[in-house]
Design a protein around this motif. Structure first.
Motif, PDB file in Angstrom:
ATOM      1  N   GLU A 228       0.846  -1.189   0.000  1.00  0.00           N
ATOM      2  CA  GLU A 228       0.000   0.000   0.000  1.00  0.00           C
ATOM      3  C   GLU A 228       0.885   1.242   0.000  1.00  0.00           C
ATOM      4  N   GLN A 243       3.841   0.699   2.883  1.00  0.00           N
ATOM      5  CA  GLN A 243       3.757  -0.476   3.749  1.00  0.00           C
ATOM      6  C   GLN A 243       3.658  -1.703   2.850  1.00  0.00           C
ATOM      7  N   GLN A 245       3.663  -6.075   2.836  1.00  0.00           N
ATOM      8  CA  GLN A 245       3.774  -7.409   3.422  1.00  0.00           C
ATOM      9  C   GLN A 245       4.592  -8.283   2.477  1.00  0.00           C
ATOM     10  N   ARG A 247       6.098 -12.230   1.456  1.00  0.00           N
ATOM     11  CA  ARG A 247       6.126 -13.694   1.587  1.00  0.00           C
ATOM     12  C   ARG A 247       7.374 -14.209   0.867  1.00  0.00           C
ATOM     13  N   LEU A 255       7.439  -7.803   7.037  1.00  0.00           N
ATOM     14  CA  LEU A 255       6.822  -6.483   6.858  1.00  0.00           C
ATOM     15  C   LEU A 255       7.941  -5.494   6.568  1.00  0.00           C
ATOM     16  N   ASP A 374      -5.125  -2.592  -5.071  1.00  0.00           N
ATOM     17  CA  ASP A 374      -5.619  -2.596  -3.682  1.00  0.00           C
ATOM     18  C   ASP A 374      -4.920  -3.634  -2.823  1.00  0.00           C
ATOM     19  N   TRP A 377      -1.927  -9.640  -3.469  1.00  0.00           N
ATOM     20  CA  TRP A 377      -0.630 -10.331  -3.445  1.00  0.00           C
ATOM     21  C   TRP A 377      -0.131 -10.494  -4.872  1.00  0.00           C
TER      22      TRP A 377
ATOM     23  N   SER B 226      -6.244  -5.641   6.195  1.00  0.00           N
ATOM     24  CA  SER B 226      -5.764  -6.705   5.312  1.00  0.00           C
ATOM     25  C   SER B 226      -4.795  -7.544   6.135  1.00  0.00           C
ATOM     26  N   ALA B 227      -5.094  -8.823   6.266  1.00  0.00           N
ATOM     27  CA  ALA B 227      -4.368  -9.616   7.267  1.00  0.00           C
ATOM     28  C   ALA B 227      -3.807 -10.899   6.703  1.00  0.00           C
ATOM     29  N   GLU B 228      -2.783 -11.338   7.369  1.00  0.00           N
ATOM     30  CA  GLU B 228      -2.224 -12.652   7.078  1.00  0.00           C
ATOM     31  C   GLU B 228      -1.902 -13.360   8.382  1.00  0.00           C
ATOM     32  N   THR B 230      -0.137 -16.815  10.026  1.00  0.00           N
ATOM     33  CA  THR B 230       0.849 -17.841   9.709  1.00  0.00           C
ATOM     34  C   THR B 230       0.990 -18.771  10.900  1.00  0.00           C
ATOM     35  N   HIS B 241       1.597 -16.394  14.371  1.00  0.00           N
ATOM     36  CA  HIS B 241       2.166 -15.140  13.864  1.00  0.00           C
ATOM     37  C   HIS B 241       1.090 -14.449  13.048  1.00  0.00           C
ATOM     38  N   GLN B 243       0.104 -10.712  10.866  1.00  0.00           N
ATOM     39  CA  GLN B 243       0.475  -9.409  10.317  1.00  0.00           C
ATOM     40  C   GLN B 243      -0.789  -8.769   9.754  1.00  0.00           C
ATOM     41  N   VAL B 244      -0.999  -7.522  10.083  1.00  0.00           N
ATOM     42  CA  VAL B 244      -2.221  -6.839   9.652  1.00  0.00           C
ATOM     43  C   VAL B 244      -1.896  -5.426   9.185  1.00  0.00           C
ATOM     44  N   GLN B 245      -2.408  -5.090   8.036  1.00  0.00           N
ATOM     45  CA  GLN B 245      -2.369  -3.691   7.602  1.00  0.00           C
ATOM     46  C   GLN B 245      -3.679  -3.028   8.009  1.00  0.00           C
ATOM     47  N   LEU B 246      -3.573  -1.777   8.387  1.00  0.00           N
ATOM     48  CA  LEU B 246      -4.741  -1.056   8.904  1.00  0.00           C
ATOM     49  C   LEU B 246      -4.994   0.223   8.107  1.00  0.00           C
ATOM     50  N   ARG B 247      -6.273   0.439   7.821  1.00  0.00           N
ATOM     51  CA  ARG B 247      -6.691   1.740   7.278  1.00  0.00           C
ATOM     52  C   ARG B 247      -7.727   2.334   8.219  1.00  0.00           C
ATOM     53  N   LEU B 255       0.250  -0.592  10.795  1.00  0.00           N
ATOM     54  CA  LEU B 255       0.663  -1.989  10.752  1.00  0.00           C
ATOM     55  C   LEU B 255       0.592  -2.537  12.167  1.00  0.00           C
ATOM     56  N   TRP B 257       1.599  -6.183  14.075  1.00  0.00           N
ATOM     57  CA  TRP B 257       2.024  -7.580  13.989  1.00  0.00           C
ATOM     58  C   TRP B 257       2.183  -8.135  15.386  1.00  0.00           C
ATOM     59  N   ASP B 374      -7.037 -14.365   1.396  1.00  0.00           N
ATOM     60  CA  ASP B 374      -5.684 -13.997   0.931  1.00  0.00           C
ATOM     61  C   ASP B 374      -5.385 -12.523   1.156  1.00  0.00           C
ATOM     62  N   TRP B 377      -8.642  -6.612   1.516  1.00  0.00           N
ATOM     63  CA  TRP B 377      -9.070  -5.563   2.436  1.00  0.00           C
ATOM     64  C   TRP B 377     -10.521  -5.802   2.838  1.00  0.00           C
TER      65      TRP B 377
END
Lengths: 385, 385, 385, 385
Positions: A228, A243, A245, A247, A255, A374, A377, B226-228, B230, B241, B243-247, B255, B257, B374, B377
């Motif tokens: 983003e 920002q 992410q 893999r 991150l 948006d 991945w 938007s999250a992942e 693991t 684990h 990880q999350v992006q935030l709006r 972010l 994590w 995946d 958002w």
């Protein structure tokens, strides 16, 4: 006793860009000078002839070798018996490509400030040119010149960290928290102008450093990313916050964030890597120490001068432990190493090069692509050489 | 001279869970005791009658008030003239809901460890129950009890930070870096068992703390994420684990994590908020200081005891500056505040409550939803009360 | 299954001093309560009857056990079947001696805030009394309650540091940088009044803590010292800054300084010990970590919860690593340990006691003597028990 | 447009000492080169002719200007039209005096590593010679080249700190914790040999740096001191640990300690100054920040690149904030400033000079005198120029 071993001659450096008012040009000049491997003998320091001459005079460059046209400089220097060995390109980003082309085609080696180009296609073109002409290109990802960054890379490569699980990398600045470009400040103006900086703002300027540092130390490039881009300052034409992410093919996750509006941050590049056997933390603003945290044991503070570090650290330093080295020394290390590479063309490159530049632009373009969808991945290109 | 002002009686606390071998139960007991507002008088410390009795004896609880069935305890205590004022629920997550229902329906106040429930629907059910029965519920998001966390919140609320632009929050641990649950370790076992912990592992256990801290200090909840998720440890049944992006609706970005496999990290909850006027940094492992960085000025180190802090800080501390307070004191603060709330039911709640629990579960479910798509958002529900 | 093991009854604590407006009394009360080994049941909280009663009411003490005369309290409590087990003396320094005498002579155990007395002769008198009456005395050198302080002591005792060469200890505060006593502030008033504090100001108040910490960790007392006392604030009647050079019988050398006018310092007690095999650094304002630096190796950051620490650390803590403990927990540790001592009078004392108090006063008097002779090196008394 | 302003020619530097295996010679060469004000053109790098020639060849010095006799070098260079402008003396201490005499008497400027000489009388002789011959002498107390050290000095001079009350300065190393000199290590050998280092070991080597730093920043020299010298390593012929109490005419008090046996310490020079209005803390191992603590306000972290610092800071730096500078840059600053002094002989000296060297030797001799009288308070000489 043997005859004294004379030092090899200093290599002759030319410079394109870096005239009065520039920032990174002065850094390159100190870096080139610090270990006494280079002398600056020619320059196209500005495209304005007066300014080029004045800048050259300040640097004690022979007026005959003060050019205002970089193509003329490439031709002329290539033709001189005492011509430059390499050129340092320290212009705004959009000129990296044409300048590099001119000098490579003239058969001259290149030191290029990052990013290599403003787009992947140009970077790949340079990659091909470099091979075709058999020259060397040093891309000044200067943070890889720090002794402890090299120690970290060696520790990971030796398996001391185990398998990498988590990569956290960030590069936070605040100098563009206000619309500084509107004030005419030169650095801000070109770095926020897509025509000069390319389509990536903060992403290209510092995000690429973060990505390169993570790759350099972990030895891995991400396989996919979700990104983003944000522009916080109204009216700005490029991103000022990014920002991402990450893999990795290995299963690692990461991150990356970079910002030029992070209030109070100066030049805060930080990396943390967590592996199955240990973790490491490094912070560019405290570069003489590296935290090494073996699983289940106390964290260790590794310092730059320790005898027990991987040998690459000692090879990249000048002073004993406790005598801090910094940004200029790390930058100088690339010049020192590149001089060594040019004096022994048979040895493998010891500095980041054109391939790193290509991967970096691939990273930039993948971030742009993901952000435009948006945050979907998106795969990084797998075949880049 | 006036007649001496007697202290109000200690409030009577019951506890469900927290028997031998438990962790958080002991924390709640110290927290309740520290400021002398509570006395522990009853418990269903275990569902095993022997264990319940033994645990009660260790805690000097009257054997007649040592229950093995929490429903019986709710009934019996509600009926006693000297019955408990509130119950502390310190069981594994999946029992929070039925236990809370039982006590709320018996008209008793509740202190509930977080997360409130294992799913949003249950949380909303509790929300309705609390209103219906007119009881108070304190959700022990204990990090909001730290004086400097409260000071930070007050500074943001007063506009001192300007508009929030960037939120960086993380909660890193390493205690699950190996498959500890396979060893029979009790804490690891239930926290990685979806039947007891709920579908969220690291996300529910510590990710929710990170989200709550960010919300508490910034006064904003994210609008989209938007999250992942693991799972690094093979065979583990929940994420370890996240990880999350935030709006944010305001335009801010963030972010988050959280990890339980971050080698070398103990309980590292850290928040950085960058605003247009200032930035703040807080680190739970150094809770007696807060970095406050006004734009264009030096960073300031605010310490817990400073007279110039917002008054909420002084109200939440016991010792002068330089005499460190920690985790237990912050936890105790919630008990102290909740006692005050119960003694003055007219005043607004001064601790996190059922609404916070609902928002937290909404966060968890939105992360799960985004991760399952995946990282698409995904909106957080906007109407939660 | 065995019958449940009941907890022993709470020990009954009385308190002399610590009425409204006091500082350390409240600390003792929290400390006594934190681990649930004690209950406060009686007090001579003030010599003013009204104030004694009001203070007692605030603390829920039975009015019948709120005394205004400590001698009466000693007599009455010693005579009650449910009388106190021990008294906590939290008055200004000059009362420690008569109060301690009264309770010891009544056969009661004592918790005494430091310094034990205002002069060595009184301290030695108490030492004799304690032996004569067979009671226990706990001197609240609270910094020795920190888990990492105990770990440090154990590491030194185990020879891990090698021979101690250098001791650097300091205790810096700034709360008396201005003539606060002139404002009527109660803490400042008595601590700068020789009639209440004794002849040593900063020296007695915090210098003694520094000396005790160094002794506790190194296991050595200095043999000789050279001292200078300074009073920076005009009109102040006691020293507010102290500097001491130390010589140890082992050949080690040291510096101790303490100040109450060190601008910006809150409660900064710091110790560094350099040995032939390792060094250690501990800082009371960051008490959850200990730097351990083995010779020729990286510094290690030992944290409070680490399994590899000496067992004494785990025995003195309540929460896992990363959940900070602080000043109150360390203070509570002395109460917890002293409760254990009283429940098992056969075991050796596990807290600082009357002998520590005697050595502390000997240190104070030797500093005063050296300072009065312009810093002449002066022997500490060698026979103190 | 005006004609371009050419840079002045580089100054020509000679060097005495600094041949193969030396440490500080290489530092001086980098420092001289870094800002491009100097070129190294001549040297008496060793008194061994072969070694002198080999060392010169490595440094690309014209073999005709590689001398093995410093007196010959002084004569020859003074006679050449292109002779050196200044000589850098980087020999062991005992040669500073004769070398400096030779060059000063030849009318050449001098850069001299510290300490100026091995005794006060020699230092005063040089002081007289410098005046007589009208040359400039730069004494490389390099820590005064750090931007934040200069900022600190300016802040104190401007009264921002108020009256200095307490000075705490220390310089801790550990490289001589073992008898390294017995191994033949060159640096250790001469520094522990009174014939080469002078009578002061650790005191002269690093204690003088600590004293100079304190004086430089506070603007005050102590009036009296009480000192103790210790030799921890058996068989060592000079002190390896020093502790000094300081009294200032202003009433301020201080402690200075320096050690070369402080296990784990690399090059830890630290200064804390507490004044009536503020305190400052600086640590050479983190030289890009300065803690500034105004009374009653939060501590501020001043960083090297901040616009609000006194102008002397910006004048002594090359890179923006967040791009760390270190030891070499600080050292280089002295060379840059000294070049400016030589180009404008009318301006006041901007670097430490012969008077600083005299005061430093007076400090050394006073410490030796006090230590020899069991730490008796001893006056520093008041008239030194």
């Amino acid at each position: 006793m043997n005859a004294p071993l004379s030092a090899p001659r200093r290599l002759r450096l030319g410079m394109v860009g870096g005239g009065q008012g520039a920032f990174i040009g002065a850094v390159h000049r100190i870096a080139a000078r610090l270990d006494d491997d280079w002398e600056l003998v020619a320059g196209a320091l500005s495209s304005d002839p007066e300014r080029a001459r004045a800048s050259g005079a300040e640097l004690r460059i022979d007026p005959a070798r003060c050019y205002s046209d970089f193509r003329e400089m490439a031709r002329a220097e290539a033709a001189r018996p005492d011509g430059i060995d390499a050129v340092a390109i320290v212009t705004p980003n959009h000129l990296h490509f044409p300048v590099a082309c001119a000098f490579i085609e003239a058969g001259l080696h290149v030191v290029c400030d990052k990013p290599l180009t403003t787009n992947l296609a140009d970077a790949q073109h340079l990659q091909a040119l470099v091979r075709q002409h058999g020259v060397r290109l040093c891309l000044t990802h200067n943070y890889s010149g720090y002794p402890l960054v090299r120690a970290a890379r060696a520790l990971v490569a030796a398996g001391e960290l185990g398998d990498v699980r988590i990569v956290q990398v960030e590069y936070a600045q605040d100098w563009l928290a206000q619309p500084l470009e509107d004030s005419g400040q030169k650095q801000a103006a070109w770095r926020t102008d897509p025509a000069q900086a390319g389509p990536a703002g903060c992403l290209g300027d510092v995000g690429t450093h973060a990505a390169q540092l993570a790759e350099f130390i972990t030895g891995q490039s991400p396989q996919q990313l979700s990104a983003e881009l944000t522009t916080f300052v109204p009216g700005r034409r490029v991103d000022d916050h990014v920002q991402v992410q990450l893999r990795y093919a290995s299963g690692a996750r990461g991150l990356l964030w970079a910002s030029q509006v992070a209030t109070g941050e100066e030049n805060h590049l930080r990396l943390r890597v967590y592996g199955t056997k240990a973790a490491l933390h490094w912070d560019q603003e405290s570069p003489n120490e590296l935290t090494w945290h073996p699983a289940g044991q106390p964290a260790q503070r590794l310092t730059r001068g320790m005898a027990s570090l991987p040998a690459v650290a000692a090879a990249a330093t000048r002073t004993p432990g406790g005598h801090p080295e910094g940004y200029l020394e790390a930058f100088a290390q690339l010049y020192r190493d590149f001089a060594g590479d040019l004096r022994d063309l048979a040895r493998p490159a010891s500095v980041p090069g054109v391939d790193d530049g290509v991967r970096s632009l691939a990273f930039v373009e993948t971030v742009l692509a993901s952000a435009s969808r948006d945050g979907a991945w998106t795969d990084l290109p797998s075949e880049l050489s």
